[in-house]
Scaffold this motif. Sequence first.
Motif, mmCIF file in Angstrom:
data_model
loop_
_atom_site.group_PDB
_atom_site.id
_atom_site.type_symbol
_atom_site.label_atom_id
_atom_site.label_comp_id
_atom_site.label_asym_id
_atom_site.label_seq_id
_atom_site.Cartn_x
_atom_site.Cartn_y
_atom_site.Cartn_z
ATOM 1 N N LYS A 43 17.537 -23.255 -39.187
ATOM 2 C CA LYS A 43 16.397 -23.801 -38.438
ATOM 3 C C LYS A 43 15.427 -24.557 -39.342
ATOM 4 C CE LYS A 43 16.440 -20.523 -34.618
ATOM 5 N NZ LYS A 43 16.873 -21.471 -33.605
ATOM 6 N N CYS A 44 15.099 -23.971 -40.481
ATOM 7 C CA CYS A 44 14.131 -24.616 -41.361
ATOM 8 C C CYS A 44 14.719 -25.849 -42.039
ATOM 9 C CB CYS A 44 13.592 -23.620 -42.382
ATOM 10 S SG CYS A 44 12.598 -22.295 -41.610
ATOM 11 N N PHE A 45 15.991 -25.813 -42.380
ATOM 12 C CA PHE A 45 16.623 -26.998 -42.967
ATOM 13 C C PHE A 45 16.598 -28.144 -41.965
ATOM 14 C CE2 PHE A 45 20.078 -29.858 -43.907
ATOM 15 C CZ PHE A 45 20.007 -30.011 -45.286
ATOM 16 N N ASP A 46 17.027 -27.866 -40.727
ATOM 17 C CA ASP A 46 17.051 -28.916 -39.699
ATOM 18 C C ASP A 46 15.665 -29.496 -39.454
ATOM 19 O OD1 ASP A 46 19.769 -28.497 -39.424
ATOM 20 O OD2 ASP A 46 19.586 -27.320 -37.579
ATOM 21 N N LYS A 47 14.643 -28.647 -39.486
ATOM 22 C CA LYS A 47 13.279 -29.095 -39.208
ATOM 23 C C LYS A 47 12.660 -29.855 -40.372
ATOM 24 C CE LYS A 47 8.745 -27.070 -38.073
ATOM 25 N NZ LYS A 47 8.220 -28.311 -37.686
ATOM 26 N N CYS A 48 12.960 -29.418 -41.607
ATOM 27 C CA CYS A 48 12.189 -29.893 -42.758
ATOM 28 C C CYS A 48 12.883 -30.911 -43.658
ATOM 29 C CB CYS A 48 11.777 -28.696 -43.621
ATOM 30 S SG CYS A 48 10.698 -27.533 -42.761
ATOM 31 N N SER A 55 17.160 -32.775 -54.869
ATOM 32 C CA SER A 55 15.974 -31.933 -54.989
ATOM 33 C C SER A 55 15.095 -32.124 -53.757
ATOM 34 C CB SER A 55 15.191 -32.269 -56.258
ATOM 35 O OG SER A 55 14.709 -33.590 -56.196
ATOM 36 N N LEU A 56 14.168 -31.189 -53.575
ATOM 37 C CA LEU A 56 13.248 -31.268 -52.445
ATOM 38 C C LEU A 56 12.007 -32.049 -52.831
ATOM 39 C CD1 LEU A 56 13.280 -27.549 -51.210
ATOM 40 C CD2 LEU A 56 14.495 -29.484 -50.214
ATOM 41 N N SER A 57 11.506 -32.831 -51.890
ATOM 42 C CA SER A 57 10.220 -33.488 -52.106
ATOM 43 C C SER A 57 9.126 -32.442 -51.922
ATOM 44 C CB SER A 57 10.033 -34.625 -51.100
ATOM 45 O OG SER A 57 9.844 -34.103 -49.794
ATOM 46 N N SER A 65 8.552 -23.695 -46.876
ATOM 47 C CA SER A 65 7.744 -22.504 -47.120
ATOM 48 C C SER A 65 7.005 -22.070 -45.859
ATOM 49 C CB SER A 65 6.759 -22.768 -48.252
ATOM 50 O OG SER A 65 5.968 -21.644 -48.493
ATOM 51 N N ARG A 66 6.363 -23.023 -45.185
ATOM 52 C CA ARG A 66 5.631 -22.704 -43.953
ATOM 53 C C ARG A 66 6.590 -22.244 -42.848
ATOM 54 N NH1 ARG A 66 3.201 -27.549 -45.218
ATOM 55 N NH2 ARG A 66 4.255 -28.553 -43.476
ATOM 56 N N ASP A 69 7.763 -18.680 -43.576
ATOM 57 C CA ASP A 69 6.647 -17.758 -43.327
ATOM 58 C C ASP A 69 6.432 -17.541 -41.834
ATOM 59 O OD1 ASP A 69 6.223 -17.471 -46.042
ATOM 60 O OD2 ASP A 69 4.481 -18.823 -46.097
ATOM 61 N N ARG A 70 6.442 -18.618 -41.061
ATOM 62 C CA ARG A 70 6.234 -18.499 -39.611
ATOM 63 C C ARG A 70 7.372 -17.722 -38.954
ATOM 64 N NH1 ARG A 70 4.461 -24.063 -39.685
ATOM 65 N NH2 ARG A 70 6.552 -24.602 -39.014
ATOM 66 N N TYR A 71 8.595 -17.996 -39.376
ATOM 67 C CA TYR A 71 9.744 -17.324 -38.783
ATOM 68 C C TYR A 71 9.697 -15.821 -39.071
ATOM 69 C CZ TYR A 71 14.367 -16.980 -36.785
ATOM 70 O OH TYR A 71 15.417 -16.671 -35.970
#
Length: 87
Positions: A43-48, A55-57, A65-66, A69-71
């Motif tokens: 879920k977080c990969f698809d969203k973010c 590498s991640l921006s 991270s957010r 935390d929310r999940y």
Amino acid sequence: MDAFSSPSSGSSSQPSAEAFMDQFKVQLAQAHAEEFLETIRGKCFDKCITKPGTSLSGSESSCISRCVDRYIEATGIVSRALFGSPR
């Protein structure tokens, strides 16, 4: 040796029902944790992650991270509501 291994002494004793249930609970908890992490990851990969790369921006890292935390927080709220444990 775990509760399901055959004893090397040749004894034919079977694991007790309590040992079996303890092992079952451990395996169930591990399976639940793996499913939970896989769900968060998907879920977080698809969203973010908009442009997968090496590498991640900064914004992707913050979003991940957010999201995690929310999940986790939402899962805790649902668990407390279902099982009635106080905060």
